[in-house]
Scaffold this motif. Sequence first.
Motif, PDB file in Angstrom:
ATOM      1  N   ALA A 286       0.842  -1.203   0.000  1.00  0.00           N
ATOM      2  CA  ALA A 286       0.000   0.000   0.000  1.00  0.00           C
ATOM      3  C   ALA A 286       0.872   1.245   0.000  1.00  0.00           C
ATOM      4  N   THR A 287       0.259   2.360  -0.381  1.00  0.00           N
ATOM      5  CA  THR A 287       0.918   3.654  -0.326  1.00  0.00           C
ATOM      6  C   THR A 287      -0.119   4.710   0.043  1.00  0.00           C
ATOM      7  N   ASP A 288       0.275   5.991  -0.025  1.00  0.00           N
ATOM      8  CA  ASP A 288      -0.644   7.077   0.312  1.00  0.00           C
ATOM      9  C   ASP A 288      -1.957   6.920  -0.446  1.00  0.00           C
ATOM     10  N   GLY A 289      -3.054   7.194   0.235  1.00  0.00           N
ATOM     11  CA  GLY A 289      -4.362   7.107  -0.383  1.00  0.00           C
ATOM     12  C   GLY A 289      -5.021   5.753  -0.219  1.00  0.00           C
ATOM     13  N   VAL A 290      -4.436   4.888   0.596  1.00  0.00           N
ATOM     14  CA  VAL A 290      -5.044   3.583   0.842  1.00  0.00           C
ATOM     15  C   VAL A 290      -6.340   3.770   1.624  1.00  0.00           C
ATOM     16  N   GLU A 291      -7.379   3.046   1.231  1.00  0.00           N
ATOM     17  CA  GLU A 291      -8.649   3.084   1.966  1.00  0.00           C
ATOM     18  C   GLU A 291      -8.398   2.452   3.325  1.00  0.00           C
ATOM     19  N   GLN A 292      -8.434   3.260   4.361  1.00  0.00           N
ATOM     20  CA  GLN A 292      -7.956   2.852   5.680  1.00  0.00           C
ATOM     21  C   GLN A 292      -8.561   1.556   6.184  1.00  0.00           C
ATOM     22  N   VAL A 293      -9.872   1.413   6.128  1.00  0.00           N
ATOM     23  CA  VAL A 293     -10.518   0.214   6.671  1.00  0.00           C
ATOM     24  C   VAL A 293     -10.119  -1.038   5.877  1.00  0.00           C
ATOM     25  N   GLU A 294      -9.789  -0.865   4.595  1.00  0.00           N
ATOM     26  CA  GLU A 294      -9.359  -2.009   3.775  1.00  0.00           C
ATOM     27  C   GLU A 294      -7.924  -2.420   4.089  1.00  0.00           C
ATOM     28  N   LEU A 295      -7.215  -1.572   4.789  1.00  0.00           N
ATOM     29  CA  LEU A 295      -5.890  -1.924   5.313  1.00  0.00           C
ATOM     30  C   LEU A 295      -6.017  -2.461   6.735  1.00  0.00           C
ATOM     31  N   THR A 296      -6.716  -1.718   7.597  1.00  0.00           N
ATOM     32  CA  THR A 296      -6.710  -2.046   9.026  1.00  0.00           C
ATOM     33  C   THR A 296      -7.507  -3.293   9.377  1.00  0.00           C
ATOM     34  N   GLN A 297      -8.674  -3.476   8.783  1.00  0.00           N
ATOM     35  CA  GLN A 297      -9.490  -4.634   9.167  1.00  0.00           C
ATOM     36  C   GLN A 297      -8.825  -5.958   8.760  1.00  0.00           C
ATOM     37  N   PRO A 298      -8.358  -6.116   7.501  1.00  0.00           N
ATOM     38  CA  PRO A 298      -7.641  -7.355   7.183  1.00  0.00           C
ATOM     39  C   PRO A 298      -6.357  -7.503   8.011  1.00  0.00           C
ATOM     40  N   TRP A 299      -5.653  -6.412   8.235  1.00  0.00           N
ATOM     41  CA  TRP A 299      -4.414  -6.423   9.016  1.00  0.00           C
ATOM     42  C   TRP A 299      -4.675  -7.009  10.404  1.00  0.00           C
TER      43      TRP A 299
ATOM     44  N   ILE B 282       2.622   6.075   5.482  1.00  0.00           N
ATOM     45  CA  ILE B 282       1.674   6.307   4.394  1.00  0.00           C
ATOM     46  C   ILE B 282       0.398   6.885   4.986  1.00  0.00           C
ATOM     47  N   GLN B 283      -0.325   7.606   4.152  1.00  0.00           N
ATOM     48  CA  GLN B 283      -1.542   8.287   4.575  1.00  0.00           C
ATOM     49  C   GLN B 283      -2.772   7.470   4.199  1.00  0.00           C
TER      50      GLN B 283
ATOM     51  N   GLN C  44      -9.187  12.566   4.811  1.00  0.00           N
ATOM     52  CA  GLN C  44      -7.914  12.088   5.339  1.00  0.00           C
ATOM     53  C   GLN C  44      -8.123  11.227   6.580  1.00  0.00           C
ATOM     54  N   GLY C  45      -7.388  10.143   6.653  1.00  0.00           N
ATOM     55  CA  GLY C  45      -7.456   9.240   7.796  1.00  0.00           C
ATOM     56  C   GLY C  45      -6.158   9.283   8.586  1.00  0.00           C
ATOM     57  N   ASP C  46      -5.758   8.134   9.107  1.00  0.00           N
ATOM     58  CA  ASP C  46      -4.551   8.017   9.923  1.00  0.00           C
ATOM     59  C   ASP C  46      -3.331   7.758   9.052  1.00  0.00           C
ATOM     60  N   LYS C  47      -2.175   7.894   9.700  1.00  0.00           N
ATOM     61  CA  LYS C  47      -0.907   7.536   9.041  1.00  0.00           C
ATOM     62  C   LYS C  47      -0.466   6.188   9.598  1.00  0.00           C
ATOM     63  N   PHE C  48       0.230   5.416   8.743  1.00  0.00           N
ATOM     64  CA  PHE C  48       0.683   4.086   9.116  1.00  0.00           C
ATOM     65  C   PHE C  48       2.164   3.937   8.827  1.00  0.00           C
ATOM     66  N   ASP C  49       2.882   3.330   9.784  1.00  0.00           N
ATOM     67  CA  ASP C  49       4.319   3.126   9.635  1.00  0.00           C
ATOM     68  C   ASP C  49       4.605   2.039   8.607  1.00  0.00           C
ATOM     69  N   VAL C  50       5.497   2.346   7.690  1.00  0.00           N
ATOM     70  CA  VAL C  50       5.940   1.393   6.678  1.00  0.00           C
ATOM     71  C   VAL C  50       6.990   0.486   7.309  1.00  0.00           C
ATOM     72  N   ASP C  51       6.833  -0.826   7.114  1.00  0.00           N
ATOM     73  CA  ASP C  51       7.783  -1.796   7.655  1.00  0.00           C
ATOM     74  C   ASP C  51       8.911  -2.109   6.683  1.00  0.00           C
ATOM     75  N   ALA C  52       8.631  -2.048   5.391  1.00  0.00           N
ATOM     76  CA  ALA C  52       9.631  -2.407   4.384  1.00  0.00           C
ATOM     77  C   ALA C  52       9.331  -1.669   3.085  1.00  0.00           C
ATOM     78  N   VAL C  53      10.396  -1.373   2.349  1.00  0.00           N
ATOM     79  CA  VAL C  53      10.278  -0.733   1.046  1.00  0.00           C
ATOM     80  C   VAL C  53      10.274  -1.838  -0.012  1.00  0.00           C
TER      81      VAL C  53
ATOM     82  N   LEU D 293      -3.779  -6.699  -1.118  1.00  0.00           N
ATOM     83  CA  LEU D 293      -3.789  -5.454  -1.877  1.00  0.00           C
ATOM     84  C   LEU D 293      -5.042  -4.666  -1.513  1.00  0.00           C
ATOM     85  N   PRO D 294      -4.934  -3.745  -0.520  1.00  0.00           N
ATOM     86  CA  PRO D 294      -6.094  -2.925  -0.168  1.00  0.00           C
ATOM     87  C   PRO D 294      -6.387  -1.920  -1.283  1.00  0.00           C
ATOM     88  N   GLY D 295      -7.583  -1.346  -1.241  1.00  0.00           N
ATOM     89  CA  GLY D 295      -7.982  -0.394  -2.267  1.00  0.00           C
ATOM     90  C   GLY D 295      -7.761   1.049  -1.882  1.00  0.00           C
ATOM     91  N   GLY D 296      -8.721   1.868  -2.261  1.00  0.00           N
ATOM     92  CA  GLY D 296      -8.559   3.312  -2.269  1.00  0.00           C
ATOM     93  C   GLY D 296      -8.238   3.669  -3.705  1.00  0.00           C
TER      94      GLY D 296
END
Length: 188
Positions: free
Chosen positions: A15-28, A48-49, A56-65, A79-82
């Motif tokens: 994921a990168t900036d603009g990720v739909e937050q719930v599609e990242l956080t809930q599966p995570w 990432i935002q 705008q939602g929360d920011k999330f720490d990137v673990d790896a590039v 692969l989350p959306g947004g």
Amino acid sequence: MATPSLQGKSIAFLATDGVEQVELTQPWEQIKAAGAKVTLVSLESGQIQGVHHEKQGDKFDVDAVVDDVSAEQFDGLVLPGGVFNPDALRVNETAVDFVRDFFKQHKPVAAICHGPWMLVEANVVEGRKVTSWPSVKTDLRNAGAEWVDQECVCDEGLVTSRNPDDLPAFCSKAIEEFAEGKHAQQTV
């Protein structure tokens, strides 16, 4: 039915900036709760935002590039959306190769909402049954996929869903596929 254990599994979230937050956080949260080690992979280090649709939602720490990891290190990919997130990722060759490599290695992949845009770019949907956010339908069909309007579709380890309302089914099926592991019939 008990949730399958993902103990000892490592799952990447691309994921990168603009990720739909719930599609990242809930599966995570659900994949982590099932026992997996989860890793947020992005285009750059830092944060990432997230967004809630256009807000705008929360920011999330990137673990790896993405330049520093490979599909070999993981047992599955989410692969989350947004809208902006996959659009930005699909112009990065390393990110596209990263996604394609999961298919070459027959590893399960789960994509929701606009996330399947990455599958189109990686050229891995021909002959596959998938779903997505409705505006991605034509791109998927043009790439050779059979697009259907269903809550959750699974085709040989490829899990797809349409939108945040589908997250319960999406998370459940993704965990099931990650627990099963490699799929011999999943091809590029």
